[in-house]
Design a protein around this motif. Structure first.
Motif, mmCIF file in Angstrom:
data_model
loop_
_atom_site.group_PDB
_atom_site.id
_atom_site.type_symbol
_atom_site.label_atom_id
_atom_site.label_comp_id
_atom_site.label_asym_id
_atom_site.label_seq_id
_atom_site.Cartn_x
_atom_site.Cartn_y
_atom_site.Cartn_z
ATOM 1 N N TYR A 137 0.820 -1.198 0.000
ATOM 2 C CA TYR A 137 0.000 0.000 0.000
ATOM 3 C C TYR A 137 0.858 1.255 0.000
ATOM 4 O O TYR A 137 2.001 1.230 0.425
ATOM 5 C CB TYR A 137 -0.926 0.002 1.219
ATOM 6 N N SER A 138 0.287 2.330 -0.463
ATOM 7 C CA SER A 138 0.985 3.612 -0.483
ATOM 8 C C SER A 138 0.370 4.541 0.553
ATOM 9 O O SER A 138 -0.830 4.498 0.802
ATOM 10 C CB SER A 138 0.852 4.276 -1.854
ATOM 11 N N SER A 139 1.209 5.390 1.115
ATOM 12 C CA SER A 139 0.694 6.379 2.062
ATOM 13 C C SER A 139 0.203 7.593 1.276
ATOM 14 O O SER A 139 0.560 7.801 0.119
ATOM 15 C CB SER A 139 1.787 6.806 3.034
ATOM 16 N N TRP A 140 -0.625 8.417 1.935
ATOM 17 C CA TRP A 140 -1.115 9.633 1.273
ATOM 18 C C TRP A 140 0.048 10.535 0.903
ATOM 19 O O TRP A 140 0.014 11.228 -0.116
ATOM 20 C CB TRP A 140 -2.093 10.377 2.169
ATOM 21 N N ALA A 141 1.078 10.550 1.729
ATOM 22 C CA ALA A 141 2.246 11.386 1.450
ATOM 23 C C ALA A 141 2.918 10.979 0.130
ATOM 24 O O ALA A 141 3.509 11.815 -0.551
ATOM 25 C CB ALA A 141 3.247 11.299 2.596
ATOM 26 N N GLU A 142 2.813 9.696 -0.233
ATOM 27 C CA GLU A 142 3.375 9.226 -1.511
ATOM 28 C C GLU A 142 2.404 9.453 -2.672
ATOM 29 O O GLU A 142 2.814 9.747 -3.790
ATOM 30 C CB GLU A 142 3.702 7.736 -1.430
#
Length: 63
Positions: free
Chosen positions: A4-9
């Motif tokens: 999964y990706s973070s919102w920051a990414e």
């Protein structure tokens, strides 16, 4: 490593994938989303208040 990706990414990738959208447009979209969410939440609260008032009215009619 997480799949999964973070919102920051994600946020920088979104901006890179849509270079035609200006910073002002991104801010306008964010504000529009906030306004829609706030309206939804307020509507929900109003419905709860109305339902509570209706139940109190019914209770008084029974007496």
């Amino acid at each position: 490593m997480s799949q999964y990706s973070s919102w920051a990414e994600v946020k920088p990738r979104m901006r890179e994938s849509h270079p035609e959208v200006s910073d002002a447009e991104w801010e306008a979209r964010k504000q529009s989303a906030r306004t829609a969410t706030e309206a939804y939440v307020l509507g929900h609260h109003l419905r709860e208040i109305h339902e509570e008032q209706d139940s109190r009215r019914r209770m008084w009619r029974v007496r």
